[in-house]
Design a protein around this motif. Structure first.
Motif, PDB file in Angstrom:
ATOM      1  N   ALA A 170       0.794  -1.505  -0.467  1.00  0.00           N
ATOM      2  CA  ALA A 170      -0.284  -0.342  -0.013  1.00  0.00           C
ATOM      3  C   ALA A 170       0.803   0.819   0.301  1.00  0.00           C
ATOM      4  O   ALA A 170       0.617   2.662  -0.225  1.00  0.00           O
ATOM      5  N   MET A 171       1.903   1.266   0.799  1.00  0.00           N
ATOM      6  CA  MET A 171       3.304   2.540   0.546  1.00  0.00           C
ATOM      7  C   MET A 171       3.332   2.973  -0.685  1.00  0.00           C
ATOM      8  O   MET A 171       3.184   3.525  -0.927  1.00  0.00           O
ATOM      9  N   LEU A 172       3.777   1.747  -1.509  1.00  0.00           N
ATOM     10  CA  LEU A 172       3.884   1.996  -3.303  1.00  0.00           C
ATOM     11  C   LEU A 172       2.660   3.112  -3.394  1.00  0.00           C
ATOM     12  O   LEU A 172       3.022   3.697  -4.240  1.00  0.00           O
ATOM     13  N   THR A 173       1.830   2.022  -3.709  1.00  0.00           N
ATOM     14  CA  THR A 173       0.574   2.939  -4.299  1.00  0.00           C
ATOM     15  C   THR A 173       0.816   4.407  -3.793  1.00  0.00           C
ATOM     16  O   THR A 173       1.018   5.474  -4.484  1.00  0.00           O
ATOM     17  N   ASP A 174       0.581   4.449  -2.445  1.00  0.00           N
ATOM     18  CA  ASP A 174       0.922   6.060  -1.548  1.00  0.00           C
ATOM     19  C   ASP A 174       2.225   6.506  -2.285  1.00  0.00           C
ATOM     20  O   ASP A 174       2.125   8.169  -3.232  1.00  0.00           O
ATOM     21  N   LEU A 175       3.409   6.123  -1.781  1.00  0.00           N
ATOM     22  CA  LEU A 175       4.485   7.156  -3.110  1.00  0.00           C
ATOM     23  C   LEU A 175       4.366   7.437  -4.376  1.00  0.00           C
ATOM     24  O   LEU A 175       4.409   8.058  -4.707  1.00  0.00           O
ATOM     25  N   LYS A 176       3.885   6.394  -4.963  1.00  0.00           N
ATOM     26  CA  LYS A 176       3.458   6.828  -7.071  1.00  0.00           C
ATOM     27  C   LYS A 176       2.260   8.393  -6.157  1.00  0.00           C
ATOM     28  O   LYS A 176       2.405   8.582  -7.463  1.00  0.00           O
ATOM     29  N   ALA A 177       1.519   7.625  -5.942  1.00  0.00           N
ATOM     30  CA  ALA A 177      -0.023   8.855  -5.968  1.00  0.00           C
ATOM     31  C   ALA A 177       1.424  10.474  -6.001  1.00  0.00           C
ATOM     32  O   ALA A 177       0.778  12.021  -6.278  1.00  0.00           O
ATOM     33  N   PHE A 178       1.988   9.956  -4.861  1.00  0.00           N
ATOM     34  CA  PHE A 178       2.674  11.714  -3.724  1.00  0.00           C
ATOM     35  C   PHE A 178       4.043  12.150  -4.980  1.00  0.00           C
ATOM     36  O   PHE A 178       3.795  13.398  -5.190  1.00  0.00           O
ATOM     37  N   ASP A 179       4.354  10.682  -6.013  1.00  0.00           N
ATOM     38  CA  ASP A 179       4.760  11.501  -6.714  1.00  0.00           C
ATOM     39  C   ASP A 179       4.541  12.597  -7.650  1.00  0.00           C
ATOM     40  O   ASP A 179       4.759  13.488  -8.626  1.00  0.00           O
ATOM     41  N   GLU A 180       2.856  11.561  -8.165  1.00  0.00           N
ATOM     42  CA  GLU A 180       1.931  12.193  -9.297  1.00  0.00           C
ATOM     43  C   GLU A 180       1.594  14.217  -8.949  1.00  0.00           C
ATOM     44  O   GLU A 180       1.554  15.457  -9.409  1.00  0.00           O
ATOM     45  N   GLN A 181       1.647  13.910  -7.388  1.00  0.00           N
ATOM     46  CA  GLN A 181       0.996  15.024  -6.836  1.00  0.00           C
ATOM     47  C   GLN A 181       2.697  16.329  -6.859  1.00  0.00           C
ATOM     48  O   GLN A 181       2.573  17.042  -7.448  1.00  0.00           O
ATOM     49  N   LEU A 182       3.865  16.032  -6.601  1.00  0.00           N
ATOM     50  CA  LEU A 182       4.842  16.942  -6.706  1.00  0.00           C
ATOM     51  C   LEU A 182       4.889  16.920  -8.123  1.00  0.00           C
ATOM     52  O   LEU A 182       5.301  18.616  -8.324  1.00  0.00           O
ATOM     53  N   LYS A 183       4.707  16.659  -8.819  1.00  0.00           N
ATOM     54  CA  LYS A 183       4.431  16.912 -10.669  1.00  0.00           C
ATOM     55  C   LYS A 183       3.600  18.158 -10.757  1.00  0.00           C
ATOM     56  O   LYS A 183       4.177  18.913 -11.610  1.00  0.00           O
ATOM     57  N   LYS A 184       2.535  18.236 -10.358  1.00  0.00           N
ATOM     58  CA  LYS A 184       1.485  18.978 -10.491  1.00  0.00           C
ATOM     59  C   LYS A 184       1.567  20.083 -10.189  1.00  0.00           C
ATOM     60  O   LYS A 184       1.850  21.542 -10.151  1.00  0.00           O
ATOM     61  N   THR A 185       2.619  19.917  -8.685  1.00  0.00           N
ATOM     62  CA  THR A 185       2.949  21.206  -7.739  1.00  0.00           C
ATOM     63  C   THR A 185       4.820  21.670  -7.987  1.00  0.00           C
ATOM     64  O   THR A 185       5.235  22.985  -7.315  1.00  0.00           O
ATOM     65  N   HIS A 186       5.232  21.293  -9.315  1.00  0.00           N
ATOM     66  CA  HIS A 186       6.770  21.431  -9.355  1.00  0.00           C
ATOM     67  C   HIS A 186       6.977  21.746 -10.840  1.00  0.00           C
ATOM     68  O   HIS A 186       8.089  21.043 -10.973  1.00  0.00           O
ATOM     69  N   GLY A 187       5.993  21.797 -11.106  1.00  0.00           N
ATOM     70  CA  GLY A 187       6.444  22.059 -12.879  1.00  0.00           C
ATOM     71  C   GLY A 187       6.922  21.006 -13.626  1.00  0.00           C
ATOM     72  O   GLY A 187       7.613  20.689 -14.488  1.00  0.00           O
ATOM     73  N   GLY A 188       5.956  19.672 -12.972  1.00  0.00           N
ATOM     74  CA  GLY A 188       6.303  18.220 -14.182  1.00  0.00           C
ATOM     75  C   GLY A 188       7.541  17.478 -13.043  1.00  0.00           C
ATOM     76  O   GLY A 188       7.756  16.168 -13.571  1.00  0.00           O
ATOM     77  N   GLN A 189       8.555  18.129 -11.828  1.00  0.00           N
ATOM     78  CA  GLN A 189       9.142  17.597 -11.550  1.00  0.00           C
ATOM     79  C   GLN A 189       9.123  16.965 -10.518  1.00  0.00           C
ATOM     80  O   GLN A 189       7.604  16.846  -9.116  1.00  0.00           O
TER      81      GLN A 189
END
Length: 293
Positions: A170-189
């Motif tokens: 479940a933590m992998l799922t959370d981490l992937k979702a967090f990665d997508e969130q970072l990309k949205k708030t940091h210009g794709g990074q």
């Protein structure tokens, strides 16, 4: 790097508990499954009158899942066992408890062999189709840990970093979702790389020697890590949404559920539940909802 990065398109979201149990031998799991379902699988949950007539509530608890439940020198202990001891003191009806391996517990509840699984069951949408759950007893939220002295000061600092996590969790799922969130708030990074491992000891080893910048796991597990290795690791911030851990009854078994829930709510009001959480987890979860069904 000691593990290969794997990006599965549809990971199976398992809790740390689920992954631990997958490590049990397939023979043990199959034996327990057949043993329980070999009984009448049409059994129904006991009514309140039937439980009172019988004179006790039957529950099953796992024998080896620290810090929730385990056997120490022949004595059951851990968070769930100590919570159950508090419940027994306040409940007018006796509770008969069986300590056993995980594979037979939930099947035993579905067949009516046990009224309740008094063990740390992660509440998932899939399980809600088969079980009802008590008042939540703990919260499971994904955090990250870093090596002591790391330049990472907040979750935003994980941009461009390498993070280790257990595969299929479940933590992998959370981490992937967090990665997508970072990309949205940091210009794709986002994260530089997510590295999946079979076990957390490998992850912590690679974090310790600098192959990873951070490790993602539940707050409870990371608190346990830091308690045993305070000179090596530091707890970071939350990167996942809360999910809850509760005791389980067969779907529609309102009798046992209501009996136990009344006591658990009292233990929340008195603060005894939160004191027990601090003892075993190093944190308390006072914002948990009263119902998760």
């Amino acid at each position: 790097m000691s593990s290969v990065a794997i990006q599965s398109e549809a990971p199976v979201a398992l809790s740390p508990r689920g992954l631990k149990r997958l490590a049990l031998s397939s023979l043990l799991a199959m034996t327990a499954f057949i043993g329980v379902f070999g009984m009448a699988n049409t059994a129904t949950a006991a009514t309140a009158d039937e439980i009172k007539s019988r004179g006790y509530i039957a529950v099953a608890t796992e024998d080896d899942f620290k810090p929730f439940e385990f056997v120490d020198n022949g004595t059951p202990t851990g968070y769930d066992n100590e919570m159950l001891a508090l419940v027994k003191k306040k409940l007018s009806l006796p509770i008969h408890q069986q300590i056993m391996p995980w594979p037979g517990i939930l099947p035993g509840v579905t067949t009516g062999k046990y009224d309740m699984a008094v063990t740390a069951v992660l509440v998932t949408p899939e399980r809600k189709g088969t079980f009802d759950f008590t008042v939540p007893l703990a919260e499971s939220t994904t955090y990250y840990a870093i090596k002591k002295g790391s330049s990472i000061k907040s979750a935003d600092d994980l941009v461009g970093k390498i993070v280790g996590v257990q595969t299929g969790s479940a933590m992998l799922t959370d981490l992937k979702a967090f990665d997508e969130q970072l990309k949205k708030t940091h210009g794709g990074q986002g994260l530089k790389q997510i590295v999946e491992y079979q076990s957390y000891p490998e992850i912590y080893q690679d974090l310790s020697v600098g192959r990873l910048d951070a490790a993602a796991n539940t707050q409870i597990n990371l608190n346990s890590l830091i308690k045993t290795r305070p000179d090596n690791f530091v707890l970071g911030q939350k990167i996942g949404s809360p999910v809850y851990i509760a005791w389980a009854v067969k779907k529609g078994d309102t009798a046992a559920l209501q009996m136990i829930n009344g006591v658990l709510l009292d233990l929340r009001k008195s603060g005894e539940m939160y004191q027990m959480q601090k003892k075993w987890f190093g944190a308390s979860f006072e914002s948990m909802p009263q119902s998760i069904n």
